[in-house]
Scaffold this motif. Structure first.
Motif, PDB file in Angstrom:
ATOM      1  N   GLU A  22       0.835  -1.201   0.000  1.00  0.00           N
ATOM      2  CA  GLU A  22       0.000   0.000   0.000  1.00  0.00           C
ATOM      3  C   GLU A  22       0.873   1.255   0.000  1.00  0.00           C
ATOM      4  OE1 GLU A  22      -2.306  -0.664   3.459  1.00  0.00           O
ATOM      5  OE2 GLU A  22      -3.752  -2.008   2.462  1.00  0.00           O
ATOM      6  N   ALA A  23       1.964   1.217   0.800  1.00  0.00           N
ATOM      7  CA  ALA A  23       2.870   2.367   0.838  1.00  0.00           C
ATOM      8  C   ALA A  23       3.577   2.548  -0.498  1.00  0.00           C
ATOM      9  CB  ALA A  23       3.896   2.180   1.964  1.00  0.00           C
ATOM     10  N   ALA A  24       3.924   1.438  -1.146  1.00  0.00           N
ATOM     11  CA  ALA A  24       4.589   1.523  -2.449  1.00  0.00           C
ATOM     12  C   ALA A  24       3.654   2.140  -3.482  1.00  0.00           C
ATOM     13  CB  ALA A  24       5.039   0.134  -2.899  1.00  0.00           C
ATOM     14  N   LEU A  25       2.391   1.745  -3.469  1.00  0.00           N
ATOM     15  CA  LEU A  25       1.412   2.307  -4.407  1.00  0.00           C
ATOM     16  C   LEU A  25       1.158   3.785  -4.148  1.00  0.00           C
ATOM     17  CD1 LEU A  25      -1.366  -0.392  -4.927  1.00  0.00           C
ATOM     18  CD2 LEU A  25      -0.026   0.750  -6.701  1.00  0.00           C
ATOM     19  N   ALA A  26       1.274   4.179  -2.883  1.00  0.00           N
ATOM     20  CA  ALA A  26       1.061   5.590  -2.554  1.00  0.00           C
ATOM     21  C   ALA A  26       2.191   6.464  -3.082  1.00  0.00           C
ATOM     22  CB  ALA A  26       0.932   5.758  -1.042  1.00  0.00           C
ATOM     23  N   GLY A  27       3.351   5.849  -3.368  1.00  0.00           N
ATOM     24  CA  GLY A  27       4.496   6.640  -3.782  1.00  0.00           C
ATOM     25  C   GLY A  27       4.984   6.379  -5.184  1.00  0.00           C
ATOM     26  N   ALA A  28       4.338   5.497  -5.941  1.00  0.00           N
ATOM     27  CA  ALA A  28       4.800   5.178  -7.301  1.00  0.00           C
ATOM     28  C   ALA A  28       3.599   4.899  -8.186  1.00  0.00           C
ATOM     29  CB  ALA A  28       5.734   3.967  -7.265  1.00  0.00           C
ATOM     30  N   ARG A  29       3.736   5.184  -9.474  1.00  0.00           N
ATOM     31  CA  ARG A  29       2.631   4.960 -10.407  1.00  0.00           C
ATOM     32  C   ARG A  29       2.671   3.558 -11.001  1.00  0.00           C
ATOM     33  NH1 ARG A  29       2.262   9.073 -14.840  1.00  0.00           N
ATOM     34  NH2 ARG A  29       0.124   8.269 -14.949  1.00  0.00           N
ATOM     35  N   LEU A  30       3.840   2.924 -10.988  1.00  0.00           N
ATOM     36  CA  LEU A  30       3.962   1.545 -11.478  1.00  0.00           C
ATOM     37  C   LEU A  30       4.659   0.712 -10.414  1.00  0.00           C
ATOM     38  CD1 LEU A  30       3.991  -0.820 -13.480  1.00  0.00           C
ATOM     39  CD2 LEU A  30       6.086   0.169 -14.468  1.00  0.00           C
ATOM     40  N   VAL A  31       3.960  -0.276  -9.887  1.00  0.00           N
ATOM     41  CA  VAL A  31       4.536  -1.208  -8.906  1.00  0.00           C
ATOM     42  C   VAL A  31       4.372  -2.619  -9.457  1.00  0.00           C
ATOM     43  CG1 VAL A  31       4.451  -2.116  -6.557  1.00  0.00           C
ATOM     44  CG2 VAL A  31       3.975   0.315  -6.972  1.00  0.00           C
ATOM     45  N   THR A  32       5.474  -3.352  -9.494  1.00  0.00           N
ATOM     46  CA  THR A  32       5.429  -4.750  -9.952  1.00  0.00           C
ATOM     47  C   THR A  32       5.669  -5.664  -8.773  1.00  0.00           C
ATOM     48  OG1 THR A  32       6.260  -4.129 -12.133  1.00  0.00           O
ATOM     49  CG2 THR A  32       6.400  -6.452 -11.525  1.00  0.00           C
ATOM     50  N   VAL A  33       4.668  -6.501  -8.461  1.00  0.00           N
ATOM     51  CA  VAL A  33       4.826  -7.525  -7.422  1.00  0.00           C
ATOM     52  C   VAL A  33       5.494  -8.719  -8.079  1.00  0.00           C
ATOM     53  CG1 VAL A  33       3.677  -8.985  -5.732  1.00  0.00           C
ATOM     54  CG2 VAL A  33       2.752  -6.709  -6.262  1.00  0.00           C
ATOM     55  N   CYS A  34       6.714  -9.000  -7.643  1.00  0.00           N
ATOM     56  CA  CYS A  34       7.531 -10.021  -8.296  1.00  0.00           C
ATOM     57  C   CYS A  34       7.793 -11.161  -7.323  1.00  0.00           C
ATOM     58  CB  CYS A  34       8.846  -9.383  -8.739  1.00  0.00           C
ATOM     59  SG  CYS A  34       9.565 -10.150 -10.182  1.00  0.00           S
ATOM     60  N   GLY A  35       7.686 -12.405  -7.780  1.00  0.00           N
ATOM     61  CA  GLY A  35       7.945 -13.541  -6.916  1.00  0.00           C
ATOM     62  C   GLY A  35       7.730 -14.843  -7.661  1.00  0.00           C
ATOM     63  N   PRO A  36       8.050 -15.964  -7.013  1.00  0.00           N
ATOM     64  CA  PRO A  36       7.908 -17.262  -7.680  1.00  0.00           C
ATOM     65  C   PRO A  36       6.452 -17.663  -7.851  1.00  0.00           C
ATOM     66  CG  PRO A  36       8.511 -17.564  -5.384  1.00  0.00           C
ATOM     67  CD  PRO A  36       8.585 -16.087  -5.645  1.00  0.00           C
ATOM     68  N   GLY A  37       6.221 -18.612  -8.742  1.00  0.00           N
ATOM     69  CA  GLY A  37       4.881 -19.142  -8.927  1.00  0.00           C
ATOM     70  C   GLY A  37       4.365 -19.744  -7.642  1.00  0.00           C
ATOM     71  N   GLY A  38       3.095 -19.422  -7.315  1.00  0.00           N
ATOM     72  CA  GLY A  38       2.493 -19.964  -6.101  1.00  0.00           C
ATOM     73  C   GLY A  38       2.737 -19.133  -4.868  1.00  0.00           C
ATOM     74  N   ALA A  39       3.426 -17.970  -4.988  1.00  0.00           N
ATOM     75  CA  ALA A  39       3.718 -17.144  -3.814  1.00  0.00           C
ATOM     76  C   ALA A  39       2.518 -16.319  -3.376  1.00  0.00           C
ATOM     77  CB  ALA A  39       4.908 -16.228  -4.091  1.00  0.00           C
ATOM     78  N   GLY A  40       1.509 -16.198  -4.232  1.00  0.00           N
ATOM     79  CA  GLY A  40       0.323 -15.426  -3.877  1.00  0.00           C
ATOM     80  C   GLY A  40       0.376 -13.988  -4.341  1.00  0.00           C
ATOM     81  N   LYS A  41       1.052 -13.731  -5.457  1.00  0.00           N
ATOM     82  CA  LYS A  41       1.189 -12.361  -5.973  1.00  0.00           C
ATOM     83  C   LYS A  41      -0.172 -11.783  -6.357  1.00  0.00           C
ATOM     84  CE  LYS A  41       3.998 -13.752  -9.243  1.00  0.00           C
ATOM     85  NZ  LYS A  41       4.059 -15.170  -8.856  1.00  0.00           N
ATOM     86  N   SER A  42      -0.944 -12.573  -7.117  1.00  0.00           N
ATOM     87  CA  SER A  42      -2.241 -12.088  -7.597  1.00  0.00           C
ATOM     88  C   SER A  42      -3.185 -11.805  -6.435  1.00  0.00           C
ATOM     89  CB  SER A  42      -2.865 -13.116  -8.538  1.00  0.00           C
ATOM     90  OG  SER A  42      -2.023 -13.366  -9.640  1.00  0.00           O
ATOM     91  N   ARG A  43      -3.237 -12.710  -5.490  1.00  0.00           N
ATOM     92  CA  ARG A  43      -4.173 -12.547  -4.365  1.00  0.00           C
ATOM     93  C   ARG A  43      -3.815 -11.320  -3.535  1.00  0.00           C
ATOM     94  NH1 ARG A  43      -7.792 -15.923  -1.465  1.00  0.00           N
ATOM     95  NH2 ARG A  43      -9.116 -14.425  -0.368  1.00  0.00           N
TER      96      ARG A  43
END
Length: 892
Positions: A22-43
């Motif tokens: 939430e803090a990252a979104l408050a300070g940037a217009r593009l945030v990429t959640v990066c991680g391995p498959g199954g880490a729960g990025k989408s959720r």
């Protein structure tokens, strides 16, 4: 406004990640959640978007890119999600810009890793033309565009993983109440990946948690069963990981498979060796795999270490098996770590030993994996296993991995060819070294003997010297001090000739301890000095710590508490740096003894407890006995007897060296419980055992305990033993034993000026040495002082007490010797003289007058004159000049 789906299950954990995203979104217009498959990025992205929908007047929109194959169709997929289409003369992107306009809008681009270039182009155009738009992307790879803030999402912590499992498991059927530790073990096995944990929880409808954990040896296979047709596109781990694998270019795909044989975190150097990559290629491949979230990089480590999740590793190994590449990859892995171990082996005993120990410690999982492969049926003969186990002996020894080392060495020796080689001789020596610490002499002794025989046949003086040194230490631990001394004395010149500084320090230190027990204090000091000199010259912390430990034990035995503490603390710092807890146990026993003598009971209890804990963890029974001896000295009588019984049971097998000491302590403990008969029996056994072994310290304790016990029956019956014990303690420089004998003899005499002087001397010497409490005999004798004070009066008593406090140790011992009773002596000659008469004769031969002798011995001149008359009569002399000749003939 928006199209965010409603979740079918509750969101668990990720509290800290939610706040940071939430803090990252408050300070940037593009945030990429990066991680391995199954880490729960989408959720996670959806939860953050849903909780902050009020921030975006234009809505929060989910764009599912999983089914989009062409990077050129990303804009169309975004338009479809927002209900926007291209129109004549206008692209989809133009339509999107018109649709978004100036309103604050959030686009969630989900699953971008296979469309990185296309996503990047669309994102840049939208953000440049729509100043109030934001993009939250989920991807296994970063998009790589200006202004992108990368949010790395790792696994769940294990507490959150446990909660997720429990919630999902309870949703499968009746309420379950599973063991939290067993559930956490499942979460650890699955790397804390939410998808994997949810799949495992789905199995709870048919299996218990222990059964699920057992089946996770093949996580991809068993969790595939839990998927089912209604799950999302990430319905199985194989699908989730395989998607990342498919996107890899060559040679990254081949390297990824081969890196699956690593058991733990690895460096670029070892990755290159196993992946058969040049330094340039390996950096590019590791960057690619890290960017694809198939590896995690620990850049805080030096050098950087890379880790593959267990579930990802299982996928890579499956791919190797499918291509029949697994054996070749495991062989390359084994070869790489064999090379590392053999490069490390000579450095483990020199100035760089800490760095190499830490390096091997970091590589432990892969060293174990290499040993497993080298000892397996598919490895081809076992020669590599023997080389690897022999090279790791010093590591296991120094880091205290005793039981593990014994296991691997035995397996490797059984698997390898039996013909004589330097490697086999070294491995046999290693089995002897580690076997001794487990107390398994039946393994250690024949292995070391065979190592000596083989190394001599091969003319390998280095291993021969080490085998001799260890045979000496085995003899020492077995209570054969004479044999130990001979073997160690033979090992020392061989170590010098082979320029083996490590073994020279080790053999010299062991020889020092043997000399301590034998009572040759001067020889012990010389051996310890050589150990320390050689070890320090070579930068060998283990040897230096050993030498300091031996010196500390000697200092404690002699009552030099400040010296003992100084050396023990210095030695403890060194062995703690090495990480070998079993060695630290031995030093903690010294510090426990120091604390006990000083009356610092909490400190003594701490060190005794720590000593036992470390010895037990290392599987070193002899060291457990040392710890029990210190603990027993601090315990109440009944508890002390129980602890000593445990120590006695242990000495029956692996610690015969300590039999005499334990028996002597049991005798003293029995006497403190007023079990006089038991004390007498144990003291006799202890004295016999100590004389058989040659342990002068145990003999001293056993003899004075025998004297105290006999005196408890008849005040004069134990005097001879107490005087014998005083002679032994004086020869050893055993200050505690000397003082205990003074107080015990005072306790026997009970009354008179000599008792007051002896107790005054004992009190002064205890204070000088930093001891707080008198011995048991001293406490009883002190009770008699009240009666003596009443008879003599305060002034006379205090004067006698101060006279005693002013006595030197030699003077107090001469005073104590005056308590010796009549003995069976010849009628004439030097042997006919009583101890008191011998003292008078020596002082007279030194030129003292009768008055001077009387002042030295605190007797009257008339008493001195009577003694001299008997001396002259028994020796058949008439002048002092004749007396001088006879005294000199009998040692001055």
């Amino acid at each position: 406004m928006g199209n965010l789906p409603y979740p079918l299950s509750g969101f668990v954990g990720r509290g800290g990640e939610r706040r940071r995203l939430e803090a990252a979104l408050a300070g940037a217009r593009l945030v990429t959640v990066c991680g391995p498959g199954g880490a729960g990025k989408s959720r996670l992205a959806l939860e953050v978007a849903r909780s902050g929908q009020d921030r975006w007047a234009g809505g929060a929109w989910l764009v599912d890119l999983a089914g989009v194959a062409d990077p050129g169709l990303v804009a169309d997929a975004v338009g479809e999600a927002l209900g926007v289409r291209a129109s004549p003369g206008h692209s989809v992107t133009d339509a999107l810009v018109d649709r978004l306009g100036p309103q604050a809008t959030l686009l969630i681009l989900d699953d971008c890793e296979h469309l990185v270039a296309g996503c990047g182009r669309v994102v840049v155009e939208i953000l440049e033309r729509c100043p109030s738009a934001q993009v939250l992307a989920t991807s296994r790879r970063i998009l790589g565009v200006d202004g992108e803030k990368v949010f790395r999402l790792g696994p769940l912590d294990f507490a959150e993983g446990r909660e997720l499992f429990v919630r999902r498991a309870r949703a499968t059927g009746p309420e379950v109440d599973d063991d939290p530790a067993e559930v956490e073990a499942i979460c650890r096995r699955l790397d804390g990946l939410p998808l994997a944990i949810e799949l495992a929880a789905a199995l709870r409808r048919v299996f218990g948690v222990a059964e699920i954990h057992d089946r996770l040896e093949d996580p991809l296979g068993v969790l595939a069963v839990a998927g089912g047709p209604t799950r999302s596109r990430h319905g199985s781990l194989t699908t989730a990981i395989g998607r990342s694998h498919e996107l890899l270019p060559e040679p990254a795909r081949t390297a990824f498979r081969r890196l699956g044989v690593f058991a733990g975190p690895f460096t670029a150097a070892t990755a290159g060796a196993i992946g058969e990559l040049s330094p340039t290629d390996v950096d590019a491949v590791l960057a690619e795999l890290t960017a694809s979230s198939l590896l995690a990089a620990d850049t805080a480590a030096t050098p950087t270490r890379y880790r593959m999740l267990d579930t990802v590793r299982a996928f890579a190994v499956r791919e190797l098996e499918a291509r029949d590449e697994l054996a070749a990859a495991r062989t390359a892995h084994c070869r790489t770590f064999l090379d590392l171990a053999e490069r490390a082996e000579p450095a483990l005993t020199g100035a760089d030993q800490l760095a190499w120990l830490d390096r091997l410690q970091a590589e432990q999982p892969d060293l174990r994996a290499a040993l497993s492969w080298a000892t397996s049926d598919g490895s081809g003969g076992g020669a590599a296993a023997l080389r690897l186990a022999a090279a790791l002996t010093s590591f296991w020894h120094l880091r205290g991995s005793i039981s593990e080392g014994v296991t691997w060495l035995r397996v490797a020796l059984d698997r390898a060819p039996t013909e004589p080689t330097a490697t086999r001789a070294a491995a046999l020596w290693g089995l002897g070294v580690l076997g001794m610490f487990t107390g398994d002499v039946a393994v250690a002794l024949p292995a070391t003997q065979e190592s000596l025989q083989m190394s001599r046949w091969l003319s390998d003086d280095r291993i021969a010297g080490r085998a001799l040194s260890w045979l000496g230490q085995l003899a020492w631990s077995g209570g054969e001090l004479d044999r130990a001394e001979a073997l160690l004395a033979e090992a020392v010149p061989l170590a010098r000739g082979a320029e083996d500084a490590w073994n020279l320090a080790d053999a010299a230190g062991a020889l020092g301890y043997v000399e301590v027990m034998r009572g040759d204090v001067a020889a012990a000091h010389a051996a310890v000095a050589e150990c320390l000199t050689v070890a320090r010259g070579a930068g060998n912390l283990q040897g230096e710590g050993f030498g300091l430990g031996v010196g500390a034990h000697l200092a404690l035995a002699q009552g030099r508490l400040a010296d003992a503490e100084r050396d023990a603390r210095a030695g403890l710092a060194l062995v703690s740096a090495l990480g070998g807890d079993y060695r630290a146990s031995w030093v903690h026993t010294v510090l426990a003894g120091v604390g006990r003598r000083r009356g610092d009971r909490p400190d003594a209890e701490h060190h005794a407890s720590r000593a036992h804990e470390l010895a037990a963890a290392a599987g070193a029974p002899a060291l457990e006995v040392y710890a029990l001896l210190q603990s027993s000295a601090l315990a109440a009588p009944d508890t002390r007897a129980e602890l000593l019984a445990g120590a006695a049971a242990t000495t029956a097998g692996p610690a015969p060296l300590l039999v005499a000491q334990v028996l002597a302590e049991q005798a003293a403990a029995a006497l403190d419980r007023d079990d006089v008969d038991g004390a007498v029996t144990l003291a006799v056994d202890a004295r016999a055992a100590s004389r058989r072994i040659g342990d002068r310290w145990a003999e001293s304790l056993a003899t004075r305990t025998a004297g105290r016990a006999a005196s408890a029956r008849d005040p004069r019956a134990g005097v001879a033993d107490l005087h014998a014990a005083l002679e032994i303690a004086t020869a050893l420089g055993d200050a505690f034993g000397v003082i205990e004998c003074w107080e015990a003899l005072a306790d026997v005499e009970r009354t008179g000026p000599r008792v007051v002087r002896l107790l005054g001397a004992a009190a002064a010497h205890r204070e000088r040495l930093g001891w707080c409490e008198p011995t048991a005999g001293g406490r009883r004798a002190a009770a008699s002082c009240r009666e003596i004070r009443a008879v003599l009066g305060d002034e006379a008593f205090d004067e006698l007490w101060q006279q005693g406090r002013a006595l030197s140790e030699a003077q107090a011992t001469r005073l104590a010797s005056g308590t010796r009773g009549p003995r069976n002596r010849p009628a004439e000659g030097w042997a006919a003289l009583t101890p008191a008469e011998q003292q008078v004769a020596r002082l007279a031969a030194d030129g003292l007058t009768n008055s001077g002798i009387a002042e030295q011995l605190f007797v009257s001149p008339r008493t001195v004159q009577s003694h001299l008359a008997r001396v002259f009569a028994k020796l058949g002399v008439t002048r002092r000049t004749e007396l001088v000749v006879i005294v000199q003939r009998h040692g001055g």
